[in-house]
Design an enzyme around this catalytic site. Structure first.
Site, PDB file in Angstrom:
ATOM      1  N   CYS A 185     -29.987  51.272 -41.336  1.00 45.55           N
ATOM      2  CA  CYS A 185     -30.123  51.853 -42.673  1.00 45.55           C
ATOM      3  C   CYS A 185     -31.596  52.173 -42.982  1.00 45.55           C
ATOM      4  CB  CYS A 185     -29.466  50.960 -43.707  1.00 45.55           C
ATOM      5  SG  CYS A 185     -28.901  51.920 -45.124  1.00 45.55           S
TER       6      CYS A 185
ATOM      7  N   HIS B 117     -24.132  50.369 -41.645  1.00 44.71           N
ATOM      8  CA  HIS B 117     -24.332  48.937 -41.373  1.00 44.71           C
ATOM      9  C   HIS B 117     -23.293  48.424 -40.381  1.00 44.71           C
ATOM     10  CE1 HIS B 117     -27.251  48.042 -44.634  1.00 44.71           C
ATOM     11  NE2 HIS B 117     -26.689  49.100 -45.190  1.00 44.71           N
TER      12      HIS B 117
ATOM     13  N   GLU C 185     -23.349  45.787 -38.839  1.00 46.98           N
ATOM     14  CA  GLU C 185     -23.240  44.319 -38.921  1.00 46.98           C
ATOM     15  C   GLU C 185     -22.067  43.842 -39.787  1.00 46.98           C
ATOM     16  OE1 GLU C 185     -25.566  46.154 -40.339  1.00 46.98           O
ATOM     17  OE2 GLU C 185     -26.319  45.292 -42.219  1.00 46.98           O
TER      18      GLU C 185
HETATM   19  N1  GLN Z   1     -33.227  51.987 -49.513  1.00 43.54           N
HETATM   20  C1  GLN Z   1     -32.573  52.864 -48.605  1.00 43.54           C
HETATM   21  C2  GLN Z   1     -31.612  53.802 -49.326  1.00 43.54           C
HETATM   22  O1  GLN Z   1     -31.233  53.543 -50.416  1.00 43.54           O
HETATM   23  C3  GLN Z   1     -31.871  52.081 -47.507  1.00 43.54           C
HETATM   24  C4  GLN Z   1     -30.809  51.163 -48.005  1.00 43.54           C
HETATM   25  C5  GLN Z   1     -30.415  50.121 -46.990  1.00 43.54           C
HETATM   26  O2  GLN Z   1     -31.167  49.814 -46.059  1.00 43.54           O
HETATM   27  N2  GLN Z   1     -29.270  49.512 -47.147  1.00 43.54           N
HETATM   28  O3  GLN Z   1     -31.209  54.792 -48.767  1.00 43.54           O
END
Ligand code: GLN
Length: 535
Positions: A385, A511, A513
């Protein structure tokens, strides 16, 4: 037997005793006997969901396939049971009140005074029974967060009391407490347990089973004593001695016959029910025990002081290490402390580097320094992410020569927002207001490394972010060898980037995970660890 049975798990004496693990373990054992089981968590706080909570407050925020930001216990449920959870599996006091107040505004209560009892308790019961009434489950195991005796837990205890009264033979309550060991007296003490059961009884709930969390085995005498003082039969007083891994707990509970006691108390004839088949689970634990060689991984993130903040990533890595016959040694490195000057020193020696997700700009420069180190030194690197977004920024700055490439999350004025919301994406992601949450499909470019890793052309993974890779730069990236290999076709979004001339350098906007389970480890983590061993 086709009515759904409801099992409630409450906790007393102290928090963090592992109610979630106990509930997941019981779920696992019942599932291994052939039952359809779901686990649910009730969180007594006023936040509508944990999405806005700082990870330091409540650990990681878990995300379900249907896009609910949930308590991290749902992660345990999924990892143990291998069954997906949904929004209904995690209820908070905030959600309960929100829906009661909405009903009140709509006039649903026909002018009646709206009260904690019966309106709030009815709403709690409705949310518990929604799972049972779905017809999908033989058992609904509901964990009540917090500690019995807290003001916040009262409506939940009252809802349990009412359900036990109304559905007498279909409900069961398990109370988990702590038995402290006084080193000076060399004695285990059961008094706090007695008090905690009293508090529960005061709320009208008689526990059917007591699970005593303890650092030392408890004696039969103690079982008898606790049983007598708490109105619980001594054979339903069981111990949960500290385990070396959370995955050992289902087996410990099986040894203590927890599943058997539960079934018997709920009126099952044990000769009609098959034994819990834990073969695969045991095989996993055997593999874990046998793995003595280590694999050293660094996790670069900004919430490293709290063990729970990256729970799912840790667990995914540990599953993957086990299946690669290795013991995971994970070092969390605070991204705020990394700079281009010290990154080499701090990161040298690790066989693989994970760049963690996150929000806001703190620690981003450190992440970028770590990424540069991994890219230049050919260390396997997985960016998740925000980690993927930082990989894109680093590449744009250093390889594409876009010196002021940035994300509009950190810097709205820069000229080269590599990660930015594009006009055409606004339909999918409302800038700043709502997030892209939950599972989305992603097509994998044929012949790419991720295509090989997944062994599929289309995957579905869970998201939790606001910002997206800016398509204006896609071509430049592809041509320079940072290939956009995972695409959301519906909205034309870049979901995965991978570096061509590198042993293993992959960034994912989603994600992975959240979907690695004990019996179904995630392919990306498996392959990442495999690559880490090839140094
Ligand atoms: N802050 C980033 C976004 O909003 C990544 C979010 C995250 O890593 N879950 O796109």
């Amino acid at each position: 037997m086709n009515t759904t049975k409801y099992i409630f798990v409450t906790g007393g004496v102290a928090s963090s005793l592992g109610k979630g693990i106990l509930a997941a373990s019981l779920g696992k054992l019942l599932q291994a006997r052939g039952f359809r089981v779901t686990n649910q968590k009730m969180d007594p706080y006023i936040n509508v969901d944990p999405g806005t909570l700082n990870p330091y407050e409540h650990g990681e925020c878990y995300v379900t396939v249907d896009g609910h930001e949930a308590d991290l216990d749902l992660g345990h449920y999924e990892r143990f049971l291998n069954v997906e959870t949904h929004k209904v599996n995690n209820i908070t006091t905030g959600r309960i009140y929100q829906s009661v107040i909405e009903k009140e505004r709509r006039g649903d209560f026909l002018g009646k005074t709206v009260q904690v009892v019966p309106h709030i308790t009815d709403e709690i019961k409705r949310n518990i029974m929604a799972l049972g009434l779905s017809g999908h489950f033989d058992f609904v195991i509901t964990e009540i967060g917090g500690t019995v005796g807290d003001i916040e837990s009262l409506p939940y205890v009252e809802a349990v009391r009412q359900m036990k009264w109304e559905l007498e033979n279909d409900c069961l309550s398990i109370h988990l407490t702590y038995v402290p060991y006084l080193a000076a007296a060399q004695e285990l003490k059961t008094k706090p347990t007695q008090h905690s059961v009293k508090a529960l009884q005061q709320g009208g709930v008689q526990p059917d089973i007591l699970v005593l969390r303890t650092e030392h085995p408890i004696t039969d005498n103690m079982r008898r004593k606790v049983g007598l003082f708490c109105n619980v039969s001594p054979n339903a007083v069981i111990q949960s001695v500290d385990a070396k891994s959370i995955y050992q707990v289902p087996l410990n509970m099986q040894q203590e016959h927890l599943d058997e006691i539960v079934l018997r108390k709920l009126g099952f004839n044990l000769s009609d029910v098959r034994e819990a088949d834990m073969t695969e689970w045991n095989a996993f634990l055997d593999m874990r025990d046998k793995a003595t060689q280590e694999v050293h991984i660094a996790l670069v993130g900004k919430y490293v002081q709290l063990h729970d903040a990256y729970m799912s990533i840790r667990e995914s890595l540990s599953h993957a290490a086990t299946y690669n016959d290795r013991k995971l040694v994970l070092t969390e490195i605070l991204s705020d402390e990394l700079t281009s000057d010290n990154a080499a020193d701090r990161l040298r020696g690790y066989q693989g580097i994970i760049i963690a997700p996150g929000f806001g700009s703190r620690g981003v420069d450190g992440k970028i320094a770590a990424i540069r180190f991994a890219r230049e030194n050919k260390v396997p690197c997985l960016g998740i992410c925000l980690g993927m977004q930082c990989m894109a920024i680093e590449f744009a700055r250093d390889v594409l020569g876009l010196k002021d490439a940035d994300s509009s999350e950190f810097n709205a004025d820069t000229k080269h927002n590599v990660i930015d919301l594009m006009e055409e994406q606004k339909t999918l992601v409302n800038k700043g207001a709502s997030m892209r949450l939950g599972a989305y499909e992603c097509e994998l470019l044929s012949g790419s490394r991720v295509n090989q890793i997944y062994g599929k052309d289309v995957i579905s993974e869970r998201h939790r972010h606001r910002y997206e890779f800016n398509n204006r730069y896609r071509r430049m990236f592809d041509e320079a060898g940072m290939c956009c290999v995972g695409i959301n076709r519906k909205a034309d979004l870049v979901e995965i980037i991978e570096l061509r001339d590198h042993p293993w350098f992959i960034g994912v906007q989603f994600h992975p995970e959240y979907s690695s389970t004990v019996l179904r480890p995630h392919p990306l983590f498996l392959d990442f660890i495999k690559a880490a061993l090839n140094d």
